[in-house]
Design an enzyme around this catalytic site. Structure first.
Site, mmCIF file in Angstrom:
data_model
loop_
_atom_site.group_PDB
_atom_site.id
_atom_site.type_symbol
_atom_site.label_atom_id
_atom_site.label_comp_id
_atom_site.label_asym_id
_atom_site.label_seq_id
_atom_site.Cartn_x
_atom_site.Cartn_y
_atom_site.Cartn_z
ATOM 1 N N SER A 23 24.626 -50.057 54.396
ATOM 2 C CA SER A 23 23.432 -50.878 54.208
ATOM 3 C C SER A 23 22.928 -50.874 52.765
ATOM 4 O O SER A 23 23.036 -49.872 52.054
ATOM 5 C CB SER A 23 22.335 -50.313 55.110
ATOM 6 O OG SER A 23 21.079 -50.762 54.705
ATOM 7 N N GLU A 33 20.040 -50.535 51.999
ATOM 8 C CA GLU A 33 18.984 -49.515 51.915
ATOM 9 C C GLU A 33 19.479 -48.239 51.232
ATOM 10 O O GLU A 33 18.690 -47.405 50.820
ATOM 11 C CB GLU A 33 18.458 -49.177 53.308
ATOM 12 C CG GLU A 33 17.490 -50.188 53.881
ATOM 13 C CD GLU A 33 16.161 -50.251 53.126
ATOM 14 O OE1 GLU A 33 15.638 -49.199 52.729
ATOM 15 O OE2 GLU A 33 15.669 -51.375 52.922
ATOM 16 N N TYR A 50 16.140 -43.684 56.939
ATOM 17 C CA TYR A 50 17.220 -44.585 57.354
ATOM 18 C C TYR A 50 18.278 -44.680 56.249
ATOM 19 O O TYR A 50 19.485 -44.546 56.499
ATOM 20 C CB TYR A 50 16.644 -45.979 57.672
ATOM 21 C CG TYR A 50 17.697 -47.032 57.879
ATOM 22 C CD1 TYR A 50 18.320 -47.179 59.116
ATOM 23 C CD2 TYR A 50 18.087 -47.876 56.837
ATOM 24 C CE1 TYR A 50 19.299 -48.129 59.309
ATOM 25 C CE2 TYR A 50 19.068 -48.838 57.029
ATOM 26 C CZ TYR A 50 19.663 -48.969 58.255
ATOM 27 O OH TYR A 50 20.642 -49.905 58.446
HETATM 28 P P1 GDP Z 1 14.328 -54.066 56.412
HETATM 29 O O1 GDP Z 1 14.623 -54.539 55.031
HETATM 30 O O2 GDP Z 1 15.543 -53.635 57.150
HETATM 31 O O3 GDP Z 1 13.260 -53.047 56.437
HETATM 32 O O4 GDP Z 1 13.833 -55.374 57.217
HETATM 33 P P2 GDP Z 1 12.402 -55.844 57.725
HETATM 34 O O5 GDP Z 1 12.579 -57.268 58.164
HETATM 35 O O6 GDP Z 1 11.844 -54.904 58.743
HETATM 36 O O7 GDP Z 1 11.456 -55.784 56.437
HETATM 37 C C1 GDP Z 1 11.692 -56.561 55.300
HETATM 38 C C2 GDP Z 1 10.506 -56.463 54.343
HETATM 39 O O8 GDP Z 1 9.385 -57.135 54.912
HETATM 40 C C3 GDP Z 1 10.025 -55.032 54.066
HETATM 41 O O9 GDP Z 1 9.875 -54.894 52.665
HETATM 42 C C4 GDP Z 1 8.664 -54.941 54.733
HETATM 43 O O10 GDP Z 1 7.731 -54.102 54.040
HETATM 44 C C5 GDP Z 1 8.212 -56.385 54.671
HETATM 45 N N1 GDP Z 1 7.219 -56.693 55.687
HETATM 46 C C6 GDP Z 1 6.004 -57.254 55.475
HETATM 47 N N2 GDP Z 1 5.342 -57.389 56.634
HETATM 48 C C7 GDP Z 1 6.145 -56.911 57.617
HETATM 49 C C8 GDP Z 1 5.993 -56.807 59.037
HETATM 50 O O11 GDP Z 1 4.981 -57.178 59.610
HETATM 51 N N3 GDP Z 1 7.053 -56.271 59.717
HETATM 52 C C9 GDP Z 1 8.206 -55.863 59.095
HETATM 53 N N4 GDP Z 1 9.214 -55.387 59.820
HETATM 54 N N5 GDP Z 1 8.360 -55.949 57.747
HETATM 55 C C10 GDP Z 1 7.346 -56.461 57.018
#
Ligand code: GDP
Length: 324
Positions: free
Chosen positions: A124, A126, A148
């Site tokens: 990933s 990440e 993670y």
């Molecule tokens: P990730 O990159 O695997 O963590 O995928 P996510 O879709 O969960 O998050 C992507 C980005 O969206 C991260 O930087 C979060 O901080 C941002 N984000 C903003 N608001 C939200 C929210 O309500 N839910 C999630 N999951 N992410 C959010």
């Protein structure tokens, strides 16, 4: 000869697209699943008519070894994981046990019982967390920013060690965020497209989100699973970045999604501290040069197309659900 594949995480977004892709290529597709009270056919949906189910937990080394040894798959795609970055802060140990030790158990099963299998590890972006250079390449140093990321990085190295120490065919696909109409509803993209659709149908009024300035390199999942398959067709294993090379903010995602249903996102989105993370990955954007040159892979679906396709799918789904 019919090729045989084993996919872990078959019920997830990528697992389902990959199962369909391999089935269309004539593979015999086996899917590893946890036992659960929900019937298998219900969990598999349309995959149920061609996927052969194997039951095991990633915590059960003996069961993994039995399955891998019996099937001796040509290709193993290890996609199962605790895949929520935010949740990994609350459950770091579970995350590590599933994502890292789970990978080691599967690698041990391959080493002991099916060393000819080609193994794909879902690595990933990440793992770069706070990247040392932008865009990131296969040679960029890692610096994870979440439990993670740490768990995925240890699994990445486990694959490299098993490749170098035992000569196993293990490949790491370092995939950047990839979305689709099958994305889980906790991810920000699907959360937004579902809400935009629901608000436009009068089913919801507001959408609570965290950091709107967060940026991601968002691609389209069906194209990313093609890259997984392409990686395992190479003569030699390796590590590949799969990314679009473009980033967009959560705010832009909202703009495109709400505009697609004729709404102004600013009237509906509420910023809520509950969705902010303790720390954020910055500037995650991938350089896909190696994948282009070696695999002949490239992304085809644009950011706007992905967003609109997801909104359209959510509109159709909500309309169907509300017509019942
Ligand atoms: P990730 O990159 O695997 O963590 O995928 P996510 O879709 O969960 O998050 C992507 C980005 O969206 C991260 O930087 C979060 O901080 C941002 N984000 C903003 N608001 C939200 C929210 O309500 N839910 C999630 N999951 N992410 C959010």
């Amino acid at each position: 000869m019919t090729k045989r594949a084993l996919i872990t995480g078959i019920t997830g977004q990528d697992g389902s697209f990959l199962a369909e892709l391999l089935h269309s290529k004539g593979y015999e597709v086996h899917g590893l699943m946890r036992r659960s009270a929900v019937p298998v056919d219900q969990r598999l949906g349309t995959l149920a008519h061609f996927v052969q189910v194997e039951h095991a937990e990633l915590t059960d080394a003996a069961a993994l070894q039995e399955i891998v040894g019996r099937l001796k798959p040509d290709e193993i795609y290890h996609l199962a994981a605790q895949s929520h970055v935010q949740y990994s802060f609350q459950a770091p140990e579970v995350t590590f046990d599933i994502n890292t030790t789970g990978c080691m158990r599967l690698l041990e099963a391959v080493r002991k019982s099916s060393p000819e299998s080609r193994y794909y590890q879902a690595s990933s972006s990440e793992m770069f967390g706070e990247p040392r250079e932008t865009p990131q390449r296969e040679t960029t140093p890692f610096h994870p920013m979440s439990p993670y990321g740490v768990s995925k990085l240890a699994a990445f190295w486990a694959c490299v060690v098993y490749r170098e120490a035992y000569g196993l065919y293990t490949t790491n696909g370092i995939l950047y965020n990839h979305e689709s109409e099958r994305r889980g509803e906790d991810y920000v993209t699907r959360k937004i497209t579902r809400a935009a659709a629901a608000i436009s149908l009068g089913l919801q009024e507001t959408l609570h989100l965290g950091n709107l300035d967060a940026r991601r390199d968002w691609g389209y999942s069906p194209e990313y699973v093609e890259a997984m398959w392409m990686m395992l067709q190479q003569d030699k294993p390796g590590d590949f970045i799969i990314a679009t090379g473009e980033t967009h903010t959560v705010r832009e995602f909202c703009e495109v999604a709400f505009a697609h249903v004729g709404l102004d996102w600013e009237k509906h989105v509420v910023v809520d501290p509950a969705f902010f993370r303790p720390i954020e990955s910055h500037l995650l954007v991938g350089d896909n040069t190696k994948a282009r040159e070696v695999l002949g892979w490239q992304p085809r679906t644009s950011f706007d197309q992905i967003v609109r396709r997801m909104v359209d799918a959510d509109l159709a789904k909500l309309r169907r659900a509300n017509a019942d």
